[in-house]
Design an enzyme around this catalytic site. Structure first.
Site, PDB file in Angstrom:
ATOM      1  NE  ARG A   1      -3.747  -1.950   2.642  1.00  0.00           N
ATOM      2  CZ  ARG A   1      -4.926  -1.811   3.363  1.00  0.00           C
ATOM      3  NH1 ARG A   1      -5.046  -0.708   4.105  1.00  0.00           N
ATOM      4  NH2 ARG A   1      -5.883  -2.798   3.452  1.00  0.00           N
TER       5      ARG A   1
ATOM      6  CG  ASP B   1      -1.968   1.521   4.866  1.00  0.00           C
ATOM      7  OD1 ASP B   1      -3.186   1.379   4.933  1.00  0.00           O
ATOM      8  OD2 ASP B   1      -1.284   0.769   5.425  1.00  0.00           O
ATOM      9  CG  ASP B   2      -7.119   2.299   3.046  1.00  0.00           C
ATOM     10  OD1 ASP B   2      -7.120   3.190   3.857  1.00  0.00           O
ATOM     11  OD2 ASP B   2      -7.842   1.176   3.135  1.00  0.00           O
TER      12      ASP B   2
ATOM     13  CG  ASP C   1     -12.070   5.347  14.176  1.00  0.00           C
ATOM     14  OD1 ASP C   1     -11.995   4.485  15.004  1.00  0.00           O
ATOM     15  OD2 ASP C   1     -12.273   5.052  12.903  1.00  0.00           O
TER      16      ASP C   1
ATOM     17  CG  HIS D   1     -12.349   1.039   2.048  1.00  0.00           C
ATOM     18  ND1 HIS D   1     -12.924   0.201   2.874  1.00  0.00           N
ATOM     19  CD2 HIS D   1     -11.263   1.235   2.503  1.00  0.00           C
ATOM     20  CE1 HIS D   1     -12.034  -0.211   3.866  1.00  0.00           C
ATOM     21  NE2 HIS D   1     -10.958   0.587   3.578  1.00  0.00           N
TER      22      HIS D   1
HETATM   23  N1  UDP Z   1      -3.377  -1.636  10.249  1.00  0.00           N
HETATM   24  C1  UDP Z   1      -2.389  -1.820  11.111  1.00  0.00           C
HETATM   25  N2  UDP Z   1      -2.220  -2.967  11.596  1.00  0.00           N
HETATM   26  C2  UDP Z   1      -2.976  -4.089  11.147  1.00  0.00           C
HETATM   27  C3  UDP Z   1      -3.908  -3.998  10.120  1.00  0.00           C
HETATM   28  C4  UDP Z   1      -4.086  -2.533   9.590  1.00  0.00           C
HETATM   29  O1  UDP Z   1      -1.961  -0.777  11.552  1.00  0.00           O
HETATM   30  O2  UDP Z   1      -2.529  -5.265  11.623  1.00  0.00           O
HETATM   31  C5  UDP Z   1      -3.590  -0.294   9.552  1.00  0.00           C
HETATM   32  C6  UDP Z   1      -3.688  -0.339   8.102  1.00  0.00           C
HETATM   33  O3  UDP Z   1      -2.301  -0.139   7.555  1.00  0.00           O
HETATM   34  C7  UDP Z   1      -4.696   1.128   7.833  1.00  0.00           C
HETATM   35  C8  UDP Z   1      -5.687   0.840   8.870  1.00  0.00           C
HETATM   36  O4  UDP Z   1      -4.909   0.064   9.953  1.00  0.00           O
HETATM   37  O5  UDP Z   1      -3.984   2.136   7.531  1.00  0.00           O
HETATM   38  C9  UDP Z   1      -6.998   0.244   8.545  1.00  0.00           C
HETATM   39  O6  UDP Z   1      -6.761  -0.944   7.824  1.00  0.00           O
HETATM   40  P1  UDP Z   1      -7.634  -1.517   6.772  1.00  0.00           P
HETATM   41  O7  UDP Z   1      -7.521  -0.522   5.466  1.00  0.00           O
HETATM   42  O8  UDP Z   1      -6.796  -3.052   6.416  1.00  0.00           O
HETATM   43  O9  UDP Z   1      -8.929  -1.939   7.433  1.00  0.00           O
HETATM   44  P2  UDP Z   1     -10.170  -1.109   7.353  1.00  0.00           P
HETATM   45  O10 UDP Z   1     -10.345  -0.976   8.798  1.00  0.00           O
HETATM   46  O11 UDP Z   1     -10.250   0.005   6.697  1.00  0.00           O
HETATM   47  O12 UDP Z   1     -11.460  -2.344   6.790  1.00  0.00           O
HETATM   48 MN    MN Z   2      -8.853   0.639   4.810  1.00  0.00          MN
END
Ligand code: UDP
Ligand code: MN
Length: 382
Positions: A132, A204-205, A293, A317
Site C-alpha cells: 500500500r 494507508d489506503d 478513531d 471505502h
Molecule cells: N493496520 C494496522 N495493523 C494491522 C492492519 C491494519 O495498523 O494489523 C492499519 C492499516 O495500515 C490501515 C488501517 O489500519 O492504515 C486500516 O486497515 P484496513 O484498511 O486494512 O482496514 P479497514 O478498517 O479500513 O477495513
Molecule cells: Mn481501509
C-alpha cells in the site's frame, strides 16, 4: 389625520412582511429543488465488505445521506440574504442538536496557512509497506514529503531510504483495538512535539489532495476547537464509559471515521492532552473499550463538548466511491479504495491508466491533479 397615517403605516408594514414571506418561501422551494436535483440528492452507500472491529461498532455498513454542499457565498441580493439566514438557522440547529455541523466546500480563507503548517500522520503496518505505502510514496506523498509522517510497527531500511519521516511506534502489528490506539497515541505525541498548526490522520489506503486540504483548513482558526472529518455511522455511537471498578455510564457521541481521514486544530489538540498525551490515550481507549478513531471522538465530543464538523470532502471505502462525480474529483480532500460486496470500490474515472494497471485509481487521480509528473502520459482524456 394621524390615525389614517398610522393605518397606512400599518398596512405598509403588513405588505412588507407579506412580500418578505413570499420571497422566503419561493427561495426555500428553489433550494429544495436544487438539493434534490444536484449532488445533494446523492446517497452514499456504505460498504458491506468491511468486517469491522471486534465490537462491530465502528466501520459498520450503514446508509448515510449526503448533504448538499453549503458553499460560502457573498450576500448579493435580498433573496441571498434570506437564504443565508435560513442556512445559518440550519447550521445553528445542527450545532444545537446531536448532529455534527455540515460543511460542503471550503470556506473563504481565514488564516494564511501553508502545507508546512499541517502534520499528516499516515497509519500503516509492516505488511503493507510494499502493498500500500509504495503507491502513496509514488503519488501524493512524493509532493508532500516534509509534512507527511509514516507511523508503522516494524523496521524497514528500504522505506527509510524513500522518505525521512518514518516513525517506528513499536506497537504491536495486529489490527486489534489496543494496537491501533497505541499508534494513534504516538501520532498525537509526535504532532504536539512538531509545533504545527493542524493534525490530520489518514490510513494507508487514502489519497490526500494536500492543496484542497490546506484550502479547507485555512477557513478555520487553528487556535480554536476544530475537529473535522466524516462519520461512517448515521447516528452517534453508543458506548459505556467505565467510571470506577463497578460503575459504568452510557455515553453517545459522533466520531470521524479514521478510514476517511480527519483533522484537529492545535488549539483543540492541546486541550485533549490530559486524555491523549503520554500513556493517557491508551487508558482512555480502555475506559470506553472502543478503537482509536472512536476514542478521538469520545475525547472531543463527550469529554470536551466540542462538535465534529462534518465534511463531505473526506472519503473512505465504507462509502460507494463510484458516486464521487468525475468533475468533482479534484475538489475532494481525501479519497480511498477497497472492496464493496466482493467488487472493487474505487473512484470511477477514465484517466491516465486502466483499472487493471491502476486498480486503486490513485495513479490516474495523481496525473489528473499533477499532470507534470514525469511518469504521467501526455494528452490524457478524462
Ligand atoms: N493496520 C494496522 N495493523 C494491522 C492492519 C491494519 O495498523 O494489523 C492499519 C492499516 O495500515 C490501515 C488501517 O489500519 O492504515 C486500516 O486497515 P484496513 O484498511 O486494512 O482496514 P479497514 O478498517 O479500513 O477495513
Ligand atoms: Mn481501509
Amino acid at each position: 389625520m394621524l390615525k389614517s397615517c398610522g393605518r397606512k403605516l400599518l398596512l405598509f408594514l403588513v405588505g412588507c412582511m407579506f412580500t418578505c414571506l413570499l420571497v422566503l418561501m419561493a427561495d426555500q422551494q428553489k433550494r429544495q429543488v436544487e438539493d434534490l436535483g444536484g449532488e445533494g440528492g446523492r446517497r452514499a452507500l456504505q460498504s458491506l465488505a468491511s468486517p469491522g472491529e471486534p465490537e462491530g461498532l465502528p466501520r459498520q455498513p450503514q446508509l448515510q445521506e449526503d448533504e448538499p454542499g453549503l458553499a460560502p457565498r457573498e450576500v448579493k441580493s435580498f433573496t441571498d440574504y434570506f437564504s443565508k439566514l435560513s442556512r445559518g438557522r440550519r447550521e445553528a440547529q445542527d450545532a444545537g442538536s446531536l448532529a455534527p455541523r455540515r460543511e460542503g466546500t471550503p470556506r473563504p480563507a481565514l488564516e494564511d496557512i501553508t502545507a508546512q503548517d499541517v502534520f499528516i500522520a499516515v497509519k500503516t503496518t509492516k505488511k503493507f509497506h510494499k502493498a500500500r505505502l509504495e503507491l502513496l510514496l509514488d503519488t501524493w506523498i512524493s509532493r508532500n514529503r516534509d509534512l507527511t509522517f509514516i507511523f508503522t510497527d516494524g523496521e524497514d531500511e528500504e522505506l527509510k531510504k524513500r522518505t525521512a519521516n518514518v516513525i517506528n511506534t513499536n506497537c504491536s502489528a495486529a489490527h486489534s483495538r489496543q494496537a491501533l490506539s497505541c499508534k494513534m497515541a504516538v501520532e498525537y505525541d509526535k504532532f504536539i512535539e512538531s509545533g504545527r498548526k493542524w493534525f490530520c490522520h489518514v490510513d494507508d489506503d487514502n489519497y490526500v489532495n494536500v492543496r484542497t486540504l490546506v484550502k479547507l483548513l485555512s477557513g478555520y482558526p487553528h487556535t480554536q476547537d476544530i475537529y473535522i472529518g466524516k462519520p461512517s455511522l448515521d447516528r452517534p455511537i453508543q458506548a459505556t464509559e467505565r467510571i470506577s471498578e463497578n460503575k459504568m455510564h452510557p455515553v453517545h457521541f459522533w466520531f470521524a471515521t479514521g478510514g476517511a481521514g480527519f483533522c484537529i486544530s492545535r488549539g483543540l489538540a492541546l486541550k485533549m492532552s490530559p486524555w491523549a498525551s503520554g500513556g493517557h490515550f491508551m487508558s482512555t481507549a480502555e475506559k470506553i473499550r472502543l478503537p482509536d478513531d472512536c476514542t478521538i471522538g469520545y475525547i472531543i465530543e463527550s469529554v470536551l463538548g466540542v462538535k465534529l464538523i462534518r465534511s463531505n470532502l473526506f472519503h473512505s471505502h465504507l462509502e460507494n466511491l463510484h458516486q464521487v462525480p468525475k468533475t468533482e474529483i479534484h475538489k475532494q480532500v481525501t479519497l480511498s479504495y477497497g472492496m464493496f460486496e466482493n467488487k472493487r470500490n474505487s473512484i470511477h474515472m477514465k484517466g491516465a491508466f486502466s483499472a487493471d494497471e491502476d486498480p486503486s485509481r490513485f495513479r490516474s487521480i495523481h496525473c489528473l491533479l499533477y499532470p507534470d509528473t514525469p511518469w504521467c502520459p501526455l494528452n490524457v482524456v478524462y
